[in-house]
Structure formats: structure tokens, C-alpha cells
Design a protein around this motif. Structure first.
Motif, short mmCIF file in Angstrom:
data_model
loop_
_atom_site.label_atom_id
_atom_site.label_comp_id
_atom_site.label_asym_id
_atom_site.label_seq_id
_atom_site.Cartn_x
_atom_site.Cartn_y
_atom_site.Cartn_z
N ASN A 677 0.92 -1.24 0.05
CA ASN A 677 -0.04 -0.06 0.00
C ASN A 677 0.83 1.26 -0.09
OD1 ASN A 677 -2.48 -1.12 -0.11
ND2 ASN A 677 -3.37 -0.05 1.87
N PRO A 678 1.96 1.41 -0.76
CA PRO A 678 2.74 2.65 -0.76
C PRO A 678 1.77 3.92 -1.22
CG PRO A 678 3.25 1.22 -2.71
CD PRO A 678 2.13 0.34 -1.97
N CYS A 679 2.35 4.82 -0.51
CA CYS A 679 1.83 6.23 -0.78
C CYS A 679 2.78 7.25 -0.37
CB CYS A 679 0.59 6.39 0.10
SG CYS A 679 0.90 6.46 1.87
N LEU A 680 2.63 8.61 -1.23
CA LEU A 680 3.43 9.51 -0.77
C LEU A 680 2.54 10.63 -0.18
CD1 LEU A 680 6.26 9.87 -3.45
CD2 LEU A 680 6.55 9.10 -1.12
N PRO A 681 2.89 11.40 0.77
CA PRO A 681 2.04 12.54 1.35
C PRO A 681 2.03 13.55 0.17
CG PRO A 681 4.13 12.43 2.36
CD PRO A 681 4.06 11.20 1.71
N SER A 682 1.19 14.46 0.12
CA SER A 682 0.83 15.43 -0.91
C SER A 682 1.81 16.48 -0.90
CB SER A 682 -0.49 16.42 -0.73
OG SER A 682 -0.61 17.02 0.45
N PHE A 683 2.83 16.55 -0.06
CA PHE A 683 4.02 17.56 -0.03
C PHE A 683 5.28 16.94 -0.73
CE2 PHE A 683 3.55 15.77 4.34
CZ PHE A 683 4.77 15.37 4.59
N ILE A 684 4.93 15.55 -1.08
CA ILE A 684 6.38 15.06 -1.79
C ILE A 684 5.64 14.52 -3.14
CG2 ILE A 684 7.79 13.13 -1.73
CD1 ILE A 684 7.31 13.06 1.22
N ASP A 685 6.38 14.98 -4.17
CA ASP A 685 6.03 14.44 -5.51
C ASP A 685 6.75 13.48 -6.09
OD1 ASP A 685 4.17 16.71 -6.10
OD2 ASP A 685 5.99 17.88 -6.59
N HIS A 686 7.80 13.19 -5.44
CA HIS A 686 8.78 11.91 -5.89
C HIS A 686 9.74 11.76 -4.68
CE1 HIS A 686 11.11 15.28 -7.96
NE2 HIS A 686 12.35 14.31 -7.56
N ALA A 687 10.24 10.64 -4.61
CA ALA A 687 11.45 10.33 -3.53
C ALA A 687 12.43 9.31 -4.29
CB ALA A 687 10.92 10.02 -2.17
N VAL A 688 13.66 9.42 -3.82
CA VAL A 688 14.68 8.44 -4.23
C VAL A 688 15.29 7.87 -3.02
CG1 VAL A 688 16.50 8.13 -5.67
CG2 VAL A 688 15.02 9.86 -6.43
N VAL A 689 15.27 6.61 -3.02
CA VAL A 689 16.08 5.95 -1.96
C VAL A 689 17.29 5.37 -2.53
CG1 VAL A 689 15.83 4.43 0.00
CG2 VAL A 689 13.61 5.64 -0.72
N ARG A 690 18.29 5.68 -2.20
CA ARG A 690 19.63 5.05 -2.89
C ARG A 690 20.39 4.17 -1.81
NH1 ARG A 690 19.89 10.41 -4.56
NH2 ARG A 690 19.61 10.68 -7.06
N ASN A 691 20.90 2.96 -2.38
CA ASN A 691 21.66 2.09 -1.80
C ASN A 691 20.87 1.37 -0.71
OD1 ASN A 691 24.44 1.32 -1.62
ND2 ASN A 691 24.85 2.50 0.06
N LEU A 692 19.72 0.94 -0.98
CA LEU A 692 18.83 0.16 -0.08
C LEU A 692 19.40 -1.04 -0.19
CD1 LEU A 692 16.46 0.23 1.99
CD2 LEU A 692 14.83 -0.17 -0.15
N GLN A 693 19.64 -1.79 0.81
CA GLN A 693 20.26 -3.05 0.87
C GLN A 693 19.35 -4.10 1.31
OE1 GLN A 693 23.80 -3.04 2.94
NE2 GLN A 693 24.03 -5.53 2.94
N VAL A 694 19.18 -5.11 0.51
CA VAL A 694 18.38 -6.67 1.08
C VAL A 694 19.71 -7.58 0.76
CG1 VAL A 694 17.26 -6.52 -1.03
CG2 VAL A 694 16.41 -7.88 0.90
N GLY A 695 19.62 -8.29 1.77
CA GLY A 695 20.70 -9.26 1.57
C GLY A 695 22.16 -8.91 1.47
N THR A 696 22.68 -9.31 0.18
CA THR A 696 24.10 -8.78 0.08
C THR A 696 23.71 -7.89 -1.17
OG1 THR A 696 24.48 -10.67 -1.56
CG2 THR A 696 25.22 -10.52 0.68
N ALA A 697 22.50 -7.60 -1.62
CA ALA A 697 22.28 -6.91 -2.93
C ALA A 697 21.84 -5.32 -2.47
CB ALA A 697 20.95 -7.47 -3.65
#
Length: 731
Positions: A677-697
Motif C-alpha cells: 500500500n505505498p503512498c506519498l503525502p501530498s507535499f512529496i511529488d517524488h522520492a529517491v531511496v539510494r543504496n537500499l540493501q537486502v541481503g547482499t544486494a
């Protein structure tokens, strides 16, 4: 969080309660803080310490104030402040000062804004470095006298908080040479403590309390003075040069920033809030023999706290799971192994707090190693399970498993005082904390008529922690090959959840009672505690929907956040510590609970309230708490006078709110990242999450808002990883 009173009537006797933090008035100068390891400094906006009497100013190390005064004057006058800024990464305090108009009778001797003094301060490994650069902008040579006044009371942090002692040690100051003064303190615990203040170049005059430089400054000329303040216990720390120490500090800060997950959004103010939160967490993160640990807050709680560290680690788990490993390792190392009533300790119990300093060494306070919290133990077990789900690091889980088993045994025996299937608390001695949940003020647990609950007390949210802890421990047990124990834990979690539904739900208030007292009577009070049951997934879905809706009603929601106690309850007071104030971490856990139940449409007011509050705060920093007054257009929130700032779990709040909005969860075994159920509040048009880790990836995620829905794009990837998005109906 940790404010305590033991007398029956706080209104009449609050100044006599042993751990109450009095608000005697505050300096007109805003405070600035720096921290490195076990050392932190509270300055005023001029960069001075103790220039205005009272308050929490000082250089603190291991629970003791090593310097209580260090202030600068120009030609005998206080300078004017032009600007005072802490770098975005919290490494350096820069203060720009100038001289005021200076007269001899009616004659103007020195016009204001003639001399510019730039004060640059940073901390490193028990040392406070300061550089004073003086420049003359007049067209003629100018006489300048810089005076530094200094002293120390070597007060224990609890003395700074307001506790009075009948006896204490003795301070002796001496001039070591023409550049250095040593302040010596021999405490009643016979532990030597000293402060070294070294000036370079040598002052014209130096005494036990003052150093003075007198010189002429030619037009455009610049004079530089260096000062190093050292906190010395066993031996003096090594002292690299100012520039050498500064380069090392900045190099380490930059390296940390390059390696970690980052968040960048379309909202520049939110980026500042997130940047400050991450910098505050970095500053509060303290190296320990067991790994990095987020110390709870400055100034009062710069030490290991169990509950605070665990909740901070939970909020940061998606962002940096290594913090959870450090927290778990340290708390496991100090898990109680025997009964000790003075410390409120029983075998298997997890630490509430630990303190260094003279008063702890002399047992004048019970907090050297203190275990008086009912929730640290189930939260510890919960964090082990959440860490396993986030990382798949079963080697760490296996190593911690004996501590998990011991914690679970404590929950079922010592934690359940009367064997009714609920976990309760009652302090072992009169010196301990009277209330032992996160709302630990003397008046925080009460009945609908305002009378205080008498113990043993079972708190609603703690039962939720127990249920979630056993559910998660059951999953770990299964992964470790103990199916029988896993089944037992699952059955116990289900039974406790049923007990909570039966005993805590109160039709009269359409919520879960805040607590059940020693007579097994419900404390029929609406509270934010019920939101923690959503966070733990204990609440029945139909009841969760009722509670969630109420949280966004005017009685609970101030416009800035959800109050701890809503308007209309007997002891509601928006200026209180726990009975009507707004706590960011409380809102963060509630937001995660709303997301868990699919109430994503209710997240925006909470996220926006916290974001807007932070935007009004000094340095865009969320404090420990603020007052619960109703939001007024074009005005900021009302501050709470003795709130810690920065505070670890408050700093982690924006990260938790971000996770709640995106609905992030992880499957490290399949290398999957799911957005539910992802959402962004109205004061954010876009967001970038960099270098997010899961396992070794590792992966970069780009999330864009399109009206009431979002799209998710996969950016740079390093390793095999899958991104899933799921949606489910919202109630």
C-alpha cells in the motif's frame, strides 16, 4: 520518557521528587550541542558555556560536567553574535561575533562591527577544539583584548538536573605553565577527574580562572588563537593539532555518508529535516565494546538506555540494520543474571539504563546498572525477530538466542507477577522508578477520575510487545530448527492476544484501557498507548479502525501530532510531560501501526504534522517532545522547556514515517523488497531511496506520486533483487 517522581502528589511536591527535571527558567540564548563518543558539549548561541547562570551548559564526559564555564569577552564586553550555525552533519559549530559600540564616557572608542571574531569548535575523542580568528575591518590599527573566563563544578549530570547532595568532592585549579590551566577534582568516589585547558599561543596573562590576550590588529590583519579542552580520567588523551583533528573528523563523516542509504525527495525542507535527523543519529551513535549504540539524548540521557535504543533501532531497521545489531549485542552483554532489588533486576531482564559518574558509583542514584523498565525485555526479543526478518542474519540470531530464551523466561515468570497471563510491574524498592513503561512520570497512569493507579500495573502497550515478541521469536525458533518451541510461543502469543482483547477493551471509551491496576480494574483512559497495539498487530481489525479514526479526531490530533492523552481526559494537560504532549517517536510507532492495518490514507496528517513541526524547530530538529496545544495558523508548535534535543528516537521518527508511507518490508532470503500500500503525502511529488540493501544486494528506488497513487521504478542495482508492490483494501 524518563522523568520520575515518587511522592503521591506531584503538584504539591514535584521539587522533592528524586529524578524530576526542574524548569527554573531558560537562557535567552538558544543552545547548541556537539557530541563525540562519551563527550558532549552544550553551548549557547555565542559558543559560550555558562555565560548565563544556570541551565545545562557544559563540557560533559562520562556523566560528569568537566567544564561549567568558558566564555569570551572583547575589551571587557560581551560580543554581539552575527550568526551561529552547526554544520549539517553536526561536526562543527561556527559562530560569527563582533564587538559592540564601546565608549569612554560619551566618547566612542570603538565602533560596533569593527572586529570580526570567528569561533570554530569541534569535538574529537574526549577533546574540545576551538579556534578564534580575529580580523580588523577598520582603516587603522585597533587595540583588542580577548578574555576567556573558565571554571568547573565537576557536577554529576543528576546535580545539573537539579538534585542536591549533602557532600561532594573538592575542586582545585592550578596553572600548569604559561599556556595551560588544570582543574582538578577528587570526588567522594576517589576517582580523579581533571580538565586541561591549553592555549596556543601563550596568553599575555593566565590564572586559575582567566586567560587574557592583548594585542594590536592592523587593518585586514588576522590573529588566530587555539584552545584545546581535555577531559582526563585515567590518562590524558592524545592531542592532534586543530587542523589534523578537523581533517580526520570531516573525513570520517564524509566516508559514513558515502556508504549508507540516502533519501532525497522533491521537497527541499523535508530533505533538510531528513538530513538533520540522520546527522543527529550519527552524533548520538556511540562506539561501545559491543558495537554502535544510539545514546538516548542530550543533555540528560547521553548514555545507554534499553527502551530508547531498541525503539530507535526499530525505526532505523529498514534504513540501517547494523544499528540493531549493535543495540542487541550491548543489551545482551548487560542482561541481568541475578536478583538485585536495588537495581530492579531479575534473571533475564534487559537493562533500562546505565550511568557513569560519581553519584552512580556511590549509589546515590540507583542507575549505575538499572533494570526498572517493564518493556525493555519484550522489546529486546521483538527486535531480535525484526532483525532476523530484515537481514536474514541467523548467525547473529543464533548467538543471541540464549539471551532471547532468558528474556522470554523473565516475561513468563518475574514479568507476570500474579500469574494472570499479563506482564506487570511494581518497583522493588522505594528508590526505583514508580512507573516503568515509557510513560514513566509519577502521574502518567491514572483512572478516569484522575486518581493514580496502584500496582502491580499491567500496561496495554506492553502486552502488545509481548505478543509480537513471541510471534517473532516463534519464527526464529522455527528457522533455528526448534519447531516444538516455535509452536509453544505461537500458542502463547495467541492466548495473550485473546486475554488483552477480553481484559483491556473498554466499550465505554471505545478503546483499550491504558492499564489494569493491582485490583484488576481497568484504567478507563483513552491514550496513545492503544496505537502501540496497532504497531504490534494485536488489535482486532474492527477495533483498530475505531482507534485509528479517533487518533485523527480533534481531541487526539493537535494539528502537529497525536497527543499522548486526548482532550477531555481527567489529567489532560498539553504542557505536561506525558498527559497531553506530543512525542514524535510515539507518533512514529502509531504511523507504523496505521500502515500495518492498511490505513495508509490516515498517514498523511501524522507525517505532515511532524514535518511541519520540524520545519518550525531550530535546526529543523524534532525534539524529545513538544506541547500538545492545538495548532494555530501561521504559528509554530509550543516547545516543552526541558526536552532533550537532539533525542535519538525523535530523530529516527522521519525515517519511520517514510517507511510507513512506503509500506516497506523485506525478505532477505528471497532478496525481495515489498512495498505494501505505498503512498506519498501530498507535499512529496517524488522520492529517491539510494543504496537500499537486502541481503547482499543493493538497489535504488524511485517513487513518484500520481494523485492518490504511486509508481515505483527500479534504479541502479548491485546484485539480484526483486521489487514487489501490493495493495489491499483500506477501511
Amino acid at each position: 520518557m524518563k522523568q520520575e517522581a515518587t511522592t503521591p502528589t506531584l503538584v504539591e511536591q514535584n521539587l522533592e521528587t528524586p529524578f524530576y527535571i526542574p524548569a527554573d527558567g531558560s537562557s535567552t540564548r538558544p543552545r547548541r550541542t556537539l557530541k563525540s563518543g562519551e563527550t558532549f558539549v552544550v553551548f549557547d548561541s555565542h559558543g559560550d558555556i555558562g555565560a548565563v547562570p544556570g541551565g545545562p551548559d557544559g563540557v560533559f564526559h562520562n556523566g560528569t560536567r568537566f567544564l561549567s564555564r568558558f566564555d569570551l569577552s572583547i575589551n571587557g564586553e560581551q560580543p554581539l553574535v552575527l550568526g551561529s550555525n552547526v554544520r549539517d552533519d553536526n561536526t562543527i559549530l561556527n559562530v560569527d561575533l563582533t564587538n559592540p559600540d564601546m565608549f569612554a564616557g560619551e566618547r566612542l572608542l570603538l565602533q560596533k562591527d569593527t572586529l570580526h571574531i570567528r569561533r570554530t569548535i569541534f569535538l574529537r575523542e574526549g577533546l574540545v577544539y576551538a579556534r578564534f580568528s580575529v580580523r580588523n575591518y577598520a582603516s587603522a590599527p585597533t587595540r583588542c583584548e580577548l578574555s576567556f573566563d573558565y571554571s568547573s563544578d565537576f557536577a554529576d549530570i543528576f546535580e545539573v538536573r537539579g538534585m542536591r547532595r549533602k557532600r561532594r568532592g573538592r575542586v582545585v585549579a592550578k596553572r600548569a605553565d604559561d599556556q595551560t590551566v588544570i582543574l582538578n577534582y577528587l570526588g567522594l568516589d576517589h576517582a580523579p577527574r581533571k580538565t586541561s585547558i591549553a592555549f596556543d599561543p601563550a596568553p599575555n596573562t593566565i590564572t586559575q580562572t582567566r586567560a587574557v590576550y592583548s594585542f594590536n590588529v592592523d587593518p585586514e590583519e588576522r590573529r588566530v588563537i587555539f584552545v584545546v579542552i581535555a577531559c582526563i580520567e585515567d590518562k590524558a588523551p592524545e592531542q592532534p593539532s586543530f587542523l589534523g583533528g578537523l581533517r580526520s573528523t570531516l573525513r570520517e563523516s564524509n566516508a559514513l555518508a558515502r556508504e549508507r542509504t540516502t533519501i532525497e525527495t522533491s521537497n527541499e525542507m523535508l530533505n533538510k529535516v531528513l538530513s538533520r535527523s540522520i546527522a543527529d543519529l550519527d552524533m548520538l551513535m556511540t562506539p561501545t565494546p559491543q558495537g554502535p549504540y544510539p545514546y538516548a539524548g542530550i543533555p540528560w540521557y547521553s548514555t545507554t538506555f534499553g527502551r530508547d535504543g531498541i525503539i530507535t533501532a526499530i525505526a532505523m531497521l529498514w534504513f540501517d540494520p547494523s544499528i540493531a545489531r549493535g543495540v542487541l549485542n550491548r543489551l545482551a552483554a548487560f542482561q541481568a543474571t541475578r536478583n538485585d532489588p536495588a537495581a530492579d533486576a531479575q534473571p533475564g531482564k534487559i537493562l533500562h539504563e546505565m550511568r557513569a559518574g560519581e553519584m552512580a558509583a556511590l549509589n546515590e542514584i540507583p542507575f549505575g546498572l538499572y533494570y526498572g523498565s517493564v518493556d525493555s525485555t519484550p522489546l529486546f526479543v521483538m527486535l531480535v525477530g525484526l532483525y532476523a526478518e530484515r537481514t536474514g542474519d541467523m548467525e547473529t540470531v543464533r548467538r543471541l538466542w540464549p539471551h532471547v530464551r532468558a528474556g522470554l523466561a523473565w516475561i513468563d515468570t518475574y514479568g507476570d507477577i500474579d500469574g494472570d497471563g499479563l506482564i506487570e510491574y511494581a518497583r522493588a524498592t522505594e528508590e526505583g522508578l514508580a512507573n516503568q513503561g515509557w510513560k514513566d512520570s509519577q502521574d502518567s497512569i491514572f483512572h478516569a477520575d484522575g486518581s493514580m493507579a496502584k500496582g502491580p500495573i499491567a500496561l496495554s502497550e506492553v502486552q502488545g510487545y509481548v505478543v509480537e515478541a513471541k510471534r517473532l521469536a516463534a519464527k526464529c525458533a522455527k528457522l533455528l530448527g526448534d519447531a516444538e518451541f516455535a509452536a509453544k510461543l505461537s500458542a502463547e502469543a495467541h492466548a495473550t492476544a485473546e486475554t488483552v482483547e477480553a481484559k483491556f477493551w473498554c466499550e465505554d471509551i471505545q478503546s483499550y484501557a491504558i492499564a489494569i491496576d493491582g485490583a484488576k480494574a481497568q484504567c478507563k483512559v483513552r491514550s496513545s498507548n492503544a496505537g502501540h497495539l496497532l504497531f504490534c498487530g494485536l488489535a482486532r481489525p474492527d477495533r483498530a479502525a475505531v482507534i485509528a479514526k479517533d487518533f485523527l479526531s480533534p481531541r487526539f490530533f493537535s494539528g502537529w501530532g497525536i497527543r499522548t492523552i486526548p482532550v477531555g481526559e481527567a489529567l489532560y494537560n498539553p504542557m505536561s510531560y506525558h498527559n497531553g504532549s506530543v512525542w514524535p517517536h510515539d507518533n512514529a510507532l502509531i504511523a507504523l501501526g496505521l500502515a500495518r492495518y492498511g490505513f495508509s490514507h490516515l498517514l498523511e496528517p501524522v507525517f505532515r504534522g511532524m514535518f511541519d513541526a520540524a520545519a518550525y524547530m531550530d535546526l529543523q530538529r524534532l525534539p524529545e517532545l513538544f506541547c500538545g496545544f492545538r495548532r494555530v495558523p501561521k504559528q509554530g508548535p509550543t516547545l516543552y522547556p526541558v526536552a532533550c534535543s537532539p533525542q535519538a528516537w525523535a530523530a529516527a521518527t522521519p525515517l519511520a514515517l517514510f517507511q510507513a508511507s512506503l509500506g516497506l518490508s523485506f525478505n532477505p532470503w528471497r532478496r525481495e523488497i515489498e512495498l505494501r500500500n505505498p503512498c506519498l503525502p501530498s507535499f512529496i511529488d517524488h522520492a529517491v531511496v539510494r543504496n537500499l540493501q537486502v541481503g547482499t544486494a543493493k538497489v535504488d528506488l524511485i517513487v513518484r506520486r500520481h494523485a492518490d497513487r504511486v509508481s515505483v521504478e527500479l534504479g541502479r542495482t548491485d546484485g539480484d533483487v526483486r521489487i514487489l508492490t501490493t495493495s489491499f483494501a483500506q477501511s
